[in-house]
Design a protein around this motif. Sequence first.
Motif, PDB file in Angstrom:
ATOM      1  N   ASP A 249      10.106 -13.976   6.872  1.00 16.66           N
ATOM      2  CA  ASP A 249      10.659 -13.023   7.468  1.00 16.66           C
ATOM      3  C   ASP A 249      10.904 -11.714   7.224  1.00 16.66           C
ATOM      4  O   ASP A 249      11.748 -11.082   7.686  1.00 16.66           O
ATOM      5  CB  ASP A 249      12.077 -13.638   7.938  1.00 16.66           C
ATOM      6  N   GLU A 250      10.257 -11.539   5.933  1.00 13.37           N
ATOM      7  CA  GLU A 250      10.387 -10.158   5.290  1.00 13.37           C
ATOM      8  C   GLU A 250      11.439  -9.528   4.669  1.00 13.37           C
ATOM      9  O   GLU A 250      11.621  -8.425   4.062  1.00 13.37           O
ATOM     10  CB  GLU A 250       9.706  -8.912   6.223  1.00 13.37           C
ATOM     11  N   SER A 251      12.257 -10.634   4.243  1.00 13.20           N
ATOM     12  CA  SER A 251      13.408 -10.328   3.371  1.00 13.20           C
ATOM     13  C   SER A 251      13.175 -10.631   2.008  1.00 13.20           C
ATOM     14  O   SER A 251      12.144 -11.023   1.581  1.00 13.20           O
ATOM     15  CB  SER A 251      14.731 -11.364   3.987  1.00 13.20           C
ATOM     16  N   GLY A 252      14.008 -10.058   1.148  1.00 12.18           N
ATOM     17  CA  GLY A 252      14.030 -10.216  -0.210  1.00 12.18           C
ATOM     18  C   GLY A 252      12.743  -9.877  -0.856  1.00 12.18           C
ATOM     19  O   GLY A 252      12.220 -10.471  -1.892  1.00 12.18           O
ATOM     20  N   LEU A 253      12.301  -8.600  -0.555  1.00  9.42           N
ATOM     21  CA  LEU A 253      11.113  -7.989  -1.214  1.00  9.42           C
ATOM     22  C   LEU A 253      11.309  -7.600  -2.514  1.00  9.42           C
ATOM     23  O   LEU A 253      12.451  -7.354  -3.006  1.00  9.42           O
ATOM     24  CB  LEU A 253      10.820  -6.436  -0.565  1.00  9.42           C
ATOM     25  N   LYS A 254      10.508  -7.994  -3.478  1.00  7.30           N
ATOM     26  CA  LYS A 254      10.347  -7.667  -5.001  1.00  7.30           C
ATOM     27  C   LYS A 254       9.212  -7.686  -5.594  1.00  7.30           C
ATOM     28  O   LYS A 254       8.188  -8.133  -5.028  1.00  7.30           O
ATOM     29  CB  LYS A 254      11.160  -8.926  -5.608  1.00  7.30           C
ATOM     30  N   ARG A 255       9.115  -6.409  -6.227  1.00  9.02           N
ATOM     31  CA  ARG A 255       7.892  -6.144  -7.054  1.00  9.02           C
ATOM     32  C   ARG A 255       7.565  -7.161  -8.296  1.00  9.02           C
ATOM     33  O   ARG A 255       8.422  -7.379  -8.810  1.00  9.02           O
ATOM     34  CB  ARG A 255       8.027  -4.576  -7.575  1.00  9.02           C
ATOM     35  N   ILE A 256       6.334  -7.382  -8.211  1.00  8.30           N
ATOM     36  CA  ILE A 256       5.694  -8.405  -9.358  1.00  8.30           C
ATOM     37  C   ILE A 256       5.021  -7.515 -10.302  1.00  8.30           C
ATOM     38  O   ILE A 256       5.369  -7.850 -11.597  1.00  8.30           O
ATOM     39  CB  ILE A 256       4.782  -9.475  -8.745  1.00  8.30           C
ATOM     40  N   ASN A 257       4.345  -6.415 -10.047  1.00 12.93           N
ATOM     41  CA  ASN A 257       3.651  -5.962 -10.980  1.00 12.93           C
ATOM     42  C   ASN A 257       3.083  -4.485  -9.959  1.00 12.93           C
ATOM     43  O   ASN A 257       3.175  -4.407  -8.910  1.00 12.93           O
ATOM     44  CB  ASN A 257       2.525  -6.488 -11.863  1.00 12.93           C
TER      45      ASN A 257
ATOM     46  N   PRO B 101       5.324   1.110  11.374  1.00  9.61           N
ATOM     47  CA  PRO B 101       5.258   1.044   9.787  1.00  9.61           C
ATOM     48  C   PRO B 101       6.058   0.110   9.188  1.00  9.61           C
ATOM     49  O   PRO B 101       7.220  -0.279   9.604  1.00  9.61           O
ATOM     50  CB  PRO B 101       5.461   2.331   9.526  1.00  9.61           C
ATOM     51  N   PHE B 102       5.650  -0.712   8.203  1.00 10.39           N
ATOM     52  CA  PHE B 102       6.678  -1.810   7.580  1.00 10.39           C
ATOM     53  C   PHE B 102       7.477  -1.074   6.502  1.00 10.39           C
ATOM     54  O   PHE B 102       7.402  -0.882   5.648  1.00 10.39           O
ATOM     55  CB  PHE B 102       5.593  -2.686   6.600  1.00 10.39           C
ATOM     56  N   GLN B 103       8.590  -0.632   7.238  1.00  8.02           N
ATOM     57  CA  GLN B 103       9.587   0.401   6.725  1.00  8.02           C
ATOM     58  C   GLN B 103      10.276  -0.442   5.280  1.00  8.02           C
ATOM     59  O   GLN B 103      10.623   0.452   4.550  1.00  8.02           O
ATOM     60  CB  GLN B 103      10.627   0.676   7.650  1.00  8.02           C
ATOM     61  N   ALA B 104      10.420  -1.432   5.193  1.00 10.54           N
ATOM     62  CA  ALA B 104      11.319  -2.474   4.185  1.00 10.54           C
ATOM     63  C   ALA B 104      10.232  -2.195   2.950  1.00 10.54           C
ATOM     64  O   ALA B 104      10.646  -1.977   1.882  1.00 10.54           O
ATOM     65  CB  ALA B 104      11.168  -3.659   4.441  1.00 10.54           C
ATOM     66  N   ALA B 105       9.025  -2.313   3.439  1.00  5.42           N
ATOM     67  CA  ALA B 105       8.034  -2.059   2.125  1.00  5.42           C
ATOM     68  C   ALA B 105       7.971  -0.811   1.568  1.00  5.42           C
ATOM     69  O   ALA B 105       7.785  -0.348   0.483  1.00  5.42           O
ATOM     70  CB  ALA B 105       6.451  -2.494   2.480  1.00  5.42           C
ATOM     71  N   ALA B 106       7.965   0.129   2.386  1.00  8.33           N
ATOM     72  CA  ALA B 106       7.924   1.714   2.050  1.00  8.33           C
ATOM     73  C   ALA B 106       9.233   2.100   1.271  1.00  8.33           C
ATOM     74  O   ALA B 106       9.245   2.696   0.315  1.00  8.33           O
ATOM     75  CB  ALA B 106       7.763   2.562   3.412  1.00  8.33           C
TER      76      ALA B 106
ATOM     77  N   THR C 226       0.750  -1.339   0.075  1.00  4.68           N
ATOM     78  CA  THR C 226      -0.022   0.003  -0.008  1.00  4.68           C
ATOM     79  C   THR C 226       0.703   1.154   0.001  1.00  4.68           C
ATOM     80  O   THR C 226       0.334   2.434  -0.201  1.00  4.68           O
ATOM     81  CB  THR C 226      -1.033  -0.129   1.227  1.00  4.68           C
ATOM     82  N   PHE C 227       1.982   0.984   0.354  1.00  8.53           N
ATOM     83  CA  PHE C 227       2.912   2.324   0.097  1.00  8.53           C
ATOM     84  C   PHE C 227       3.292   2.875  -1.218  1.00  8.53           C
ATOM     85  O   PHE C 227       3.621   3.649  -1.540  1.00  8.53           O
ATOM     86  CB  PHE C 227       4.251   2.225   0.672  1.00  8.53           C
ATOM     87  N   GLU C 228       2.872   1.719  -1.929  1.00  7.69           N
ATOM     88  CA  GLU C 228       3.174   1.998  -3.707  1.00  7.69           C
ATOM     89  C   GLU C 228       1.580   1.900  -4.322  1.00  7.69           C
ATOM     90  O   GLU C 228       1.414   1.525  -5.349  1.00  7.69           O
ATOM     91  CB  GLU C 228       3.918   1.124  -4.356  1.00  7.69           C
ATOM     92  N   GLY C 229       0.610   2.103  -3.586  1.00 13.26           N
ATOM     93  CA  GLY C 229      -0.752   2.299  -4.065  1.00 13.26           C
ATOM     94  C   GLY C 229      -1.198   0.912  -4.128  1.00 13.26           C
ATOM     95  O   GLY C 229      -2.643   0.667  -4.834  1.00 13.26           O
TER      96      GLY C 229
END
Length: 338
Positions: A76-84, A328-333, A64-67
Amino acid sequence: IIKKEPKIVLSVVAAILVIALMSIIMLSQRITMNPAGTVGNTAGNLNNGGLVCEYDGVVYFSNTFEGGSLYKMNPDESGLKRINTLKVQNILAGGKYLYYFQTGATKTTDFSEPFNVRSLERCRLNGSNSTSLIREVVTMAQLVDNYLYLLTSTSSGPRFSKLKIDNSDREELGTFPINPACAVNGTIYYNGTESNHYLYALDTATDTPREVWRGNLWYPILEGDYVYYMDVANNYRLCRYSMSQNMIEILTQDRADCFNVGGGYIYYQKNGADPQLKCMRTDGTDMKVIASGNYTHINMSSQYVYFQEFGNDSVLYHSRLGTGYFEPFQAAAQAAEE
């Protein structure tokens, strides 16, 4: 005649190559069916917007930080990657595919125009090969084995139907609201919406419903022997019903706006003059306040609970399961800014 043989050979080879290429394309487009027992997401997550879905060691979520763009990460919230960059909700996963309801684009397209077609999409687990299945307003969808069970909103009212994952064999099952979120072992459990709020079960092998329990409940979540639910007749307090013992346990007298169950915990939003996001064990013990104020969209993975402040859907908060700490989920932000 001898001089023409090389041309004939080349023609035969070319024909074989064309046939082989067509076969490869057809095989790549063939939809692989799911293993028996596949369920797309938990009832609690879907009842809270379906913004998080954990499958086969991967957590898919709406950032939701990116709409609302679709992301994936480790539990464990590591390795975040955008899919679309589509705005997604009602995320489902099973077999080789993801499914989600998209309501627009979080960024402009290559033609600098927003993509705002609402549709239920299917894609591979890495986000590739996205295909629109239906272009309707999806109120709720659940994946059970090889069928998507859909509650959609139409101009003539609600429609409950099923659709095979290869986009074939759609069948209407009802013209009144049936929430398919709670699916266990090939059976969908739901509360009545017409003349009562009893607990019903739909056998997806035959699509035949049966009455299970004459309670007065909303948003049933089945875990083991227990059905967790909002008690409609008693100010929407949270209770659980033992199917083997035919017994009700009151878990809290608080009025709940929304709730989720997982990992041995229940998270819920307490309604009232002093609103709070609260957590307790599934037997109602060890109650703690997570946050003061109004929160919503309570989604869970195997390690974290995620939620948003009511009226502010741009910030995603998280808290490790069972703890009283949140932020806040800072890694996602940060990932959204990259």
